[in-house]
Enzyme design. Structure first.
Site, short mmCIF file in Angstrom:
data_model
loop_
_atom_site.label_atom_id
_atom_site.label_comp_id
_atom_site.label_asym_id
_atom_site.label_seq_id
_atom_site.Cartn_x
_atom_site.Cartn_y
_atom_site.Cartn_z
N GLN A 51 0.48 -1.12 0.08
CA GLN A 51 0.11 0.00 0.01
C GLN A 51 0.82 1.16 -0.12
O GLN A 51 0.33 2.26 -0.25
CB GLN A 51 -0.95 -0.07 1.24
CG GLN A 51 -2.10 -1.14 1.27
CD GLN A 51 -2.62 -1.18 2.59
OE1 GLN A 51 -2.13 -0.29 3.26
NE2 GLN A 51 -4.09 -1.94 2.48
N ASN A 79 4.48 2.17 -3.74
CA ASN A 79 4.09 2.60 -5.13
C ASN A 79 2.57 3.21 -4.85
O ASN A 79 1.69 2.76 -5.42
CB ASN A 79 4.07 1.37 -5.84
CG ASN A 79 3.90 2.02 -7.31
OD1 ASN A 79 3.57 3.12 -7.68
ND2 ASN A 79 4.28 1.06 -8.54
N TYR A 131 -10.77 -1.30 -6.59
CA TYR A 131 -11.11 -1.85 -4.98
C TYR A 131 -12.42 -1.21 -4.59
O TYR A 131 -13.53 -1.99 -4.13
CB TYR A 131 -10.13 -1.51 -4.08
CG TYR A 131 -10.18 -1.98 -2.72
CD1 TYR A 131 -10.11 -3.55 -2.37
CD2 TYR A 131 -10.54 -1.18 -1.44
CE1 TYR A 131 -10.31 -3.83 -1.01
CE2 TYR A 131 -10.80 -1.60 -0.25
CZ TYR A 131 -10.71 -3.14 -0.09
OH TYR A 131 -10.90 -3.48 1.23
N HIS A 188 2.41 -7.78 -13.57
CA HIS A 188 3.98 -8.42 -13.39
C HIS A 188 4.34 -9.48 -14.27
O HIS A 188 5.27 -9.44 -15.08
CB HIS A 188 3.91 -9.02 -12.00
CG HIS A 188 4.09 -8.01 -11.06
ND1 HIS A 188 2.97 -7.16 -10.37
CD2 HIS A 188 5.36 -7.41 -10.22
CE1 HIS A 188 3.66 -6.26 -9.65
NE2 HIS A 188 4.91 -6.26 -9.64
#
Length: 503
Positions: free
Chosen positions: A387, A390, A402, A427
Site C-alpha cells: 500500500q 508505489n 477496489y 507483472h
C-alpha cells in the site's frame, strides 16, 4: 520467690514514659506555653507538632544524603532490554553501515580480481538499438498516440450527446483492449525488438492503459454530476465556486472544458495514474531542484548498468550449471550470493525512479502532489508494504478497482484478492512478453503474497513483521530472476550453453 527479671519490662515502660514527659516539658519550656493553653489553641498545637518533627526530618534528610553518597545501585533495566526506555542506537546503526560497506567492498574487489572490468556502455546501447535504422520499440511508443486521440474524441462526442453511454463504453472497451494486445503482437512478431526494448514499450502501454481507464471514469463521474445538477437547476459541482476560483493561483476548469489536447497530454506525461480536472500545481519551477534530480537520474542509471554487468551477470552465469544439474546446495549458495546485488539494484532503482525521475517530471510540469511513496521500509505487514511503496498504483487500485468492487457488494477479502490478481497479471505481462516465454513465475510470486500477508499479519508483529517483509524482498526477487534467466538461456542458447563453473 519473685525473680527480679520479671520487673524489667515494667521498668522499660516507665523509662519511656519518663523520657516522653521530659521531652514534653522541654518543649513546653522552650515554647513558653502551658499544656492547657496548647490543648485549647489549635495553632499552638500545630506549632508544637512542627517543632517536634523538624529536628527529625532534618536528621532523616542528612541520613538519606549520606546514604545516597555511599550507594552505587538503583532500580533500572539494562539498555538492550525491551523494558528499558533507551532508544539511541545510532552507534549500532553506524556499525551496521560500516560492516555492510566493508563486506561489499571485499566482494567488489574479489569480483574485479576474478572477472576483470566487464562494464561496457556500448553493449547497453546495442540492447536498445539492435537495429538502429528501424527502432521498433520507439516506433511502438509513438503509435500509442492513436489511442490517446481515440479516447479524447470519444469523450467529446459523449459530452455533446452524439454518443450514448453504451456506445462510449463499447468504444472504450475496444480501445483499452487494443492498448494491451497490440504491443504484445508487435513484440512477439518482430524479432528485432530486444527484451529490454520490449519491456520498455510494454511498460509505456501499461501506464497508458491505467491512465485512459481513469480518464474514462472521471469524465463519466463529471457528466453524471453535471446532469444531476442540471435537473435540480443548480450549479455543477465539478466547477468550484467563484470565490475559490478567484482566490487560487491557477485557473480552474469544469467539465467539459477539460476535454482538450493540452489537458489530456498533460495528464499523460504527469507522474500520476489518477485523472483530475484540476491538478494541484506548484507556483514555479525550481531550477536547482530540477538539475539535482537530473544529475541523480543520469548517475544512478549508469550505476545500475555498471553493477548489473559487473556483479549480477557473472553470478547468474555461474548459476546455470547448478540449475541444470538440480544441485540444491549450490543452487542455494548462488541464490544467497545473488540476493545482495539484486536487492541493492532494486533499492537504487526505487530511488532513481520514484524519487529522482518522478520528481524531475513533476517539477518540470509543476505537478504539486509529490507523494510517490510512503515509509514502506517500516512495514510490519505485507499489506502495508504494497500500500505504501508505489503510491500512484495504490491510488489507482483503490479509486478505480477496489472501492467499485466494494460498492457492488463484494467483500473485502475478495476485493483484495482481485487487486492482487490484477497486479500479478501485469507483472507477468511485463516479464513474459518481452522474453517471449510464459512461465508464470512472476504471477505465482505475486499470488503467493496473499498467504504470506495472512501469515505475517496473524503471527508476526513489530520488528518480527518488519524483518519478514525485508526477507521476502531480499530472497523472493532473486528466486524469480534465476527462474526466468535459466529458462531464457535454455530457450535461446540450448545448443551453445557453455557455462563454466566460476566459483
Amino acid at each position: 520467690m519473685i525473680d527480679k527479671n520479671d520487673f524489667r519490662p515494667i521498668t522499660r515502660i516507665r523509662r519511656r514514659a519518663t523520657i516522653t514527659n521530659a521531652k514534653s516539658e522541654t518543649v513546653k519550656l522552650r515554647n513558653g506555653a502551658t499544656a492547657a493553653a496548647t490543648a485549647s489553641d489549635p495553632k499552638a498545637r500545630e506549632s508544637l507538632t512542627k517543632n517536634l518533627q523538624a529536628p527529625l526530618n532534618e536528621d532523616n534528610k542528612r541520613k538519606c544524603e549520606t546514604y545516597d553518597k555511599m550507594s552505587c545501585h538503583k532500580l533500572q533495566e539494562s539498555m538492550l532490554s525491551s523494558a528499558s526506555s533507551f532508544k539511541n542506537y545510532r552507534g549500532i546503526l553506524n556499525w551496521c553501515v560500516v560492516m555492510l560497506v566493508l563486506s561489499n567492498a571485499r566482494l567488489f574487489l574479489e569480483n574485479l580480481l576474478r572477472y576483470g572490468i566487464l562494464v561496457d556502455p556500448i553493449q547497453v546501447v546495442s540492447l536498445f538499438l539492435k537495429d538502429p535504422y528501424s527502432w521498433p520499440a520507439a516506433c511502438l511508443v509513438i503509435v500509442s498516440n492513436v489511442f490517446i486521440i481515440v479516447a479524447l474524441y470519444t469523450e467529446r462526442k459523449l459530452a455533446m450527446g452524439s454518443f450514448s453511454e453504451k456506445v462510449g463504453l463499447l468504444i472504450y472497451i475496444f480501445n483499452l483492449t487494443v492498448v494491451l494486445c497490440f504491443p504484445v503482437v508487435v513484440v512477439l512478431k518482430l524479432p528485432s525488438i530486444t527484451p529490454i526494448g520490449g519491456a520498455f514499450a510494454l511498460g509505456i502501454y501499461t501506464i497508458l492503459f491505467l491512465k485512459l481507464y481513469s480518464y474514462k471514469d472521471v469524465n463519466r463521474w463529471s457528466r453524471e454530476r453535471t446532469q444531476a445538477k442540471a435537473r435540480s437547476l443548480s450549479r455543477s459541482l465539478s466547477c468550484p465556486s467563484s470565490q475559490s476560483a478567484s482566490s487560487g493561483m491557477q485557473s480552474y476548469v469544469s467539465y467539459p472544458g477539460n476535454l482538450s489536447l493540452r489537458d489530456i497530454y498533460y495528464f499523460v506525461f504527469a507522474p500520476t495514474l489518477c485523472y483530475e480536472l484540476n491538478f494541484p500545481r506548484s507556483e514555479s519551477i525550481r531550477m536547482g531542484f530540477l538539475f539535482r534530480r537530473l544529475f541523480e537520474m543520469l548517475l544512478l542509471t549508469q550505476l545500475l548498468v555498471g553493477l548489473t554487468q559487473q556483479w549480477m551477470v557473472p553470478i547468474i552465469r555461474s548459476s546455470m550449471k547448478p540449475l541444470q544439474e538440480m544441485d540444491f546446495s549450490r543452487m542455494t549458495e548462488r541464490l544467497l550470493r545473488l540476493a545482495v546485488p539484486n536487492h541493492l539494484l532494486w533499492l537504487i532503482f526505487f530511488y532513481s525512479f520514484f524519487h529522482s525521475s518522478m520528481n524531475f517530471v513533476a517539477e518540470l510540469l509543476r505537478f504539486g502532489d509529490r507523494e510517490f511513496y510512503r515509509d514502506w521500509w517500516n512495514s510490519e505487514t505485507i499489506t502495508y508494504f504494497w500500500q505504501n511503496w508505489n503510491i500512484p498504483v495504490h491510488k489507482w487500485c483503490l479509486r478505480h478497482f477496489y472501492k467499485p468492487l466494494l460498492r457492488r457488494g463484494a467483500g473485502k477479502l475478495l476485493s483484495q484478492s482481485a487487486v492482487f490478481f490484477a497486479s500479478a497479471f501485469f507483472h507477468e505481462y511485463l516479464v513474459s512478453v518481452p522474453l517471449r516465454m510464459f512461465r508464470l513465475w512472476a504471477f505465482m510470486g505475486m499470488m503467493a503474497q496473499l498467504p504470506l500477508a495472512w501469515f505475517v499479519g496473524r503471527f508476526l508483529r513489530g520488528n518480527y513483521g518488519n524483518a519478514a517483509v525485508w526477507l521476502s524482498l531480499i530472497i523472493g526477487q532473486p528466486i524469480a530472476v534465476l527462474m526466468y534467466v535459466h529458462d531464457y538461456y535454455v530457450n535461446q542458447y540450448q545448443d551453445d550453453l557453455t557455462v563454466t563453473e566460476a566459483l
